[in-house]
Design an enzyme around this catalytic site. Structure first.
Site, short mmCIF file in Angstrom:
data_model
loop_
_atom_site.label_atom_id
_atom_site.label_comp_id
_atom_site.label_asym_id
_atom_site.label_seq_id
_atom_site.Cartn_x
_atom_site.Cartn_y
_atom_site.Cartn_z
CB CYS A 253 -0.99 -0.01 1.16
SG CYS A 253 -0.32 -0.36 2.78
CB SER A 285 3.21 -0.02 5.12
OG SER A 285 4.52 0.03 5.67
CG ASP A 286 6.45 2.72 -0.14
OD1 ASP A 286 7.60 2.35 0.21
OD2 ASP A 286 6.23 3.27 -1.23
CB CYS A 287 9.95 2.28 3.60
SG CYS A 287 10.29 0.62 2.97
CB ALA A 289 3.33 3.95 4.17
#
Ligand code: NAG
Ligand code: NAG
Ligand code: NAG
Ligand code: NAG
Ligand code: NAG
Length: 764
Positions: A253, A285-287, A289
């Site tokens: 995401c 999650s994206d880093c 996020a």
């Protein structure tokens, strides 16, 4: 040939070797099942995952929620690094891939995705993904890489300024979807029992993520305002294919919000992937996020609330340490229950079990010797050859006869820079060849002049030596374009023109050469090179994207006619005037009432420098339609309930549509088109055949045209090849209505390939 020690090290997936305890594979020994129920091979994967979760303490559970997952030594569960990268070769952007210690010190740098995409060759895409997977397994066996990779990037290249457009397969949702299918299948390999896979690929970044940092806007806080219509027929299709057909085992995401809700908290869109698309895997999650949801987006009022909404929305893993730091407190404050964590852990352990991380290792043939092989280098070269796009070739200036060239001048700041070649997410290349080195292998007398100190080209100080080099040469090749200094992650462009004084350099050199020059363009994003397109002193323009480590080898093959280019642009090259449009405007459809021209070839109404699908060749090809249906009939829904509840088709503004969900059988509509491709040139060649469709009546909100089929075809000089394209009207000829429902327009459609066209009637 692998030592047992290496196998054990591999389990640490990039973490310190100390992590490789003797029992790093808890289920490896025959009697492990009696010790640990989660090792019981007679149980299903999910039952094993549940069994493991049931043994964990709360702290042990929380330690699993980060990409740097903690081990559980008392159960023999090793720590695991979830974050490895493999966009176009193994890359060390994530901690899971480590080139700095161990036997593997480099990996094949395949061309950046936007270039391979231009080949429009599905088997090439799959072969490249397969080769990257082989290198990943080889590197994993040496303990230098993980088994879970966060590629491909399947977002739509919506705006030409996007710094990461280079990582994608361009602006067309059908192409991005097709690419995702080949990448994921090629990378994960065949599914075994209960979805066992050798490696995990990740569809990212879900969804409507395609802006880094532009003017005052940042990807970390951007709220993408997306209509239901654009969501359905532009942003979502690659994700749907990547999950539903390719069966990726991971979804990421994105940072951005969509219509006011952070993507990692969009329960509706995350759940849809499981409920409607059958997603079985983990959502990361994206880093960072999750951290930004409170801190930077102020969407929640506390860190604990952020954790509650993402876990309840269905996110399973956090890239970063935020969940490790704040989940305990979220439980203590009653924001979440332990079951919310368990739900995530079932998904995470299921994927680890599907990868066989806990089980006895399979006898594998792959090791460090499978990285940087001659075979992979040749495949990388093939990807550059097939992807290269010839944009201009006045009077068939190229190819030049090698025997007629005594002296070549190679000009440009990137022409001798091995590190300008890879683009974003490049690891350590095996043996990069610069353009200069490549051309020197063909022509003994080769002079190099940078012309500019770097790609930013802020000064004319070095123009003098470029002029001298150009004057003396028979043939002048100028390498211009972009670099990561101009477009990269977290950095968008503001202009589509060549950086700094590059245009002046080209003009200056063009005014002194004996013959018109050859312009080679690097970069992922489109460049407005109208000046070069119209300047007769520039004979040829060749776009090479970011060609990776073999770019220097392939350029002379094309210049001297050893290879006949046939790639096509996977994105529209807009003029500089396009930058008047805010990058933040997510609307795909043109809106004349506010002077908005729309985006991508499907909707853009303005002028182009070069259009989507543009690309020349040394051959002239022509097409003739051998067979195609004149009409197809949409079968009415066979579900009586639907027939009685709503009409099978809807009329609006005098036009008839049928809703895709009401079509009884989309398969029944699939048809084939047979096309003969003639090569009128004197060189054999392969090129991409693109078939577009448009409705006969122009309907507001409907695409101007759309790609409905493509196939790369090889045709010998002076002969013809037949190609069959299979068209799925539900999928490729439909579009979304303003309510976000897919509809197929009834009536006459026109299908075109090159200059040929035919009419197709769709009726009920
Ligand atoms: C690579 O692994 C070595 C040994 O484990 C470690 O010292 C080093 O910090 C790692 N490098 C990176 C970039 O993670
Ligand atoms: C988020 O906000 C924090 C605190 O103000 C700041 O330090 C950090 O740089 C911001 N992060 C991003 C990605 O903007
Ligand atoms: C291209 O970008 C890379 C990475 O930013 C940099 O190391 C290199 O010097 C640049 N090359 C040129 C010619 O500007
Ligand atoms: C080149 O000039 C631009 C503005 O004209 C500036 O932003 C950039 O930092 C300069 N680059 C170098 C390498 O000096
Ligand atoms: C497509 O790519 C594969 C893999 O490189 C290659 O074998 C094949 O010849 C290509 N097809 C065409 C028509 O060029």
């Amino acid at each position: 040939m692998l030592s047992a020690l290496l196998c054990l090290l591999a389990l640490a997936g990039g973490a310190a070797p100390a992590a490789a305890a003797a029992n790093a594979r808890p289920c490896a020994s025959p009697d492990s099942a009696s010790a640990y129920p989660f090792c019981d091979a007679s149980l299903s994967i999910l039952a094993r995952a549940r069994a493991l979760v049931s043994l964990l303490t709360l702290d042990e559970k929380i330690a699993q929620l980060s990409n740097t997952a903690g081990g559980v030594p008392r159960l023999g569960v090793p720590p695991y690094q979830w974050w490895s990268e493999s966009l176009h070769g193994l890359a060390d952007n994530g901690p899971g891939v480590n080139f700095s210690s161990g036997p593997v010190r480099a990996a094949t740098a395949f061309p950046q995705v936007i270039l391979s995409t231009a080949a429009f060759n599905r088997s090439l895409w799959r072969a490249v993904a397969g080769a990257v997977a082989t290198e990943a397994l080889g590197m994993h066996s040496a303990g230098q890489a993980g088994l879970t990779y966060w590629a491909p990037n399947i977002n739509i290249f919506r705006d030409p300024r996007w710094g990461r457009g280079q990582e994608t397969s361009g602006e067309d949702p059908a192409v991005a979807a097709a690419y995702s299918l080949e990448y994921v299948k090629g990378f994960q390999g065949e599914f075994g029992e209960e979805g066992r896979i050798r490696l995990s690929a990740c569809c990212k970044h879900y969804t409507a993520y395609d802006m880094e940092k532009w003017e005052g806007f940042s990807r970390y806080t951007f709220n993408a305002k997306v209509t239901a219509q654009d969501l359905e027929d532009t942003y979502q299709p690659p994700f749907k294919t990547c999950i539903q057909e390719a069966r990726a085992s991971c979804l990421m995401c994105a940072y951005n919000q969509v219509n006011g809700v952070p993507m990692c908290a969009r329960k509706d869109l995350l759940q849809k992937t499981r409920d409607e698309w059958g997603f079985k895997g983990y959502i990361t999650s994206d880093c960072d996020a999750v951290a930004i949801i409170h801190e930077n987006q102020t969407y929640t009022t506390s860190d604990e609330d952020s954790i509650a909404i993402v876990l309840r929305a269905g996110m399973d893993l956090n890239c970063g340490s935020f969940l490790v730091r704040h989940t305990k407190s979220a439980i203590e404050k009653g924001k979440i229950q332990e079951q919310d964590i368990d739900r995530a852990l079932f998904n995470l352990f299921s994927v680890q079990l599907r990868l066989g991380i806990f089980d006895k290792p399979k006898d594998t043939q792959l090791g460090p010797n499978n990285v940087c092989t001659a075979e992979h280098r040749e495949l990388a070269a093939e990807a550059v050859r097939q992807g290269a796009v010839l944009l201009k070739n006045d009077n068939a200036f190229l190819p030049v006869k090698r025997s007629e060239v005594r002296h070549v001048a190679v000009v440009g700041p990137s022409a001798n820079d091995a590190y300008a070649m890879g683009g974003d997410y490049t690891g350590v290349p095996c043996n990069p060849t610069t353009f200069l080195k490549g051309i020197q292998a063909y022509v003994a007398q080769t002079t190099f002049a940078a012309g500019c100190k770097d790609v930013s080209c802020n000064s004319t100080d070095l123009f003098g030596e470029a002029i001298e080099a150009a004057k003396a040469a028979d043939i002048v090749v100028v390498v211009a374009g972009l670099n990561l200094t101009e477009e990269r992650e977290d950095f968008d462009r503001v202009s589509l023109l060549l950086p700094g004084k590059q245009m002046n350099l080209i003009h200056t050199v063009a005014s002194v050469t004996k013959k018109p020059l050859v312009l080679v363009l690097l970069g992922g994003g489109p460049v407005d090179v109208s000046f070069a397109k119209h300047d007769p002193r520039i004979a040829s323009i060749l776009w090479l994207g970011y060609p990776g480590e073999v770019g220097g080898q392939v350029l002379p093959e094309i210049l001297f006619g050893k290879y006949n280019p046939g790639g096509r642009l996977a994105m529209t090259w807009y003029p500089e005037s396009f930058t008047a449009i805010p990058m933040t405007d997510m609307n795909m459809r043109a809106d004349s009432s506010r002077g908005y021209p729309g985006r991508t070839y499907r909707f853009y109404t303005g002028d182009v420098v070069y259009g989507f699908g543009y690309g020349l060749s040394y051959s002239r090809y022509s097409y003739s339609i051998l067979s195609a249906p004149k009409k197809i009939s949409v079968p009415h829904s066979s579900v009586p309930d639907i027939i009685s509840r709503k009409p099978a088709y809807i009329s609006r503004d005098g036009l008839d549509f049928v809703k895709i969900e009401d079509v009884a059988s989309c398969e029944a509509l699939v048809f084939s088109v047979h096309i003969a491709v003639s090569n009128h040139g004197d060189m054999d060649g392969s090129h991409a055949v693109l078939l577009f469709a448009r409705s006969k009546s122009s309907v507001p909100g409907f695409p101007i045209k759309q790609l409905v089929g493509f196939e790369r075809v090889h045709t010998a000089a002076g002969s013809a090849t037949n190609v069959e394209l299979t068209i799925d009207p539900c999928k490729h000829m439909s579009a979304a209505n303003p309510e976000g429902q897919r509809v197929l327009l009834l009536g006459a459609h026109v299908l075109t390939v090159g200059d040929e066209e035919f009419k197709l009637l769709i009726e009920t």
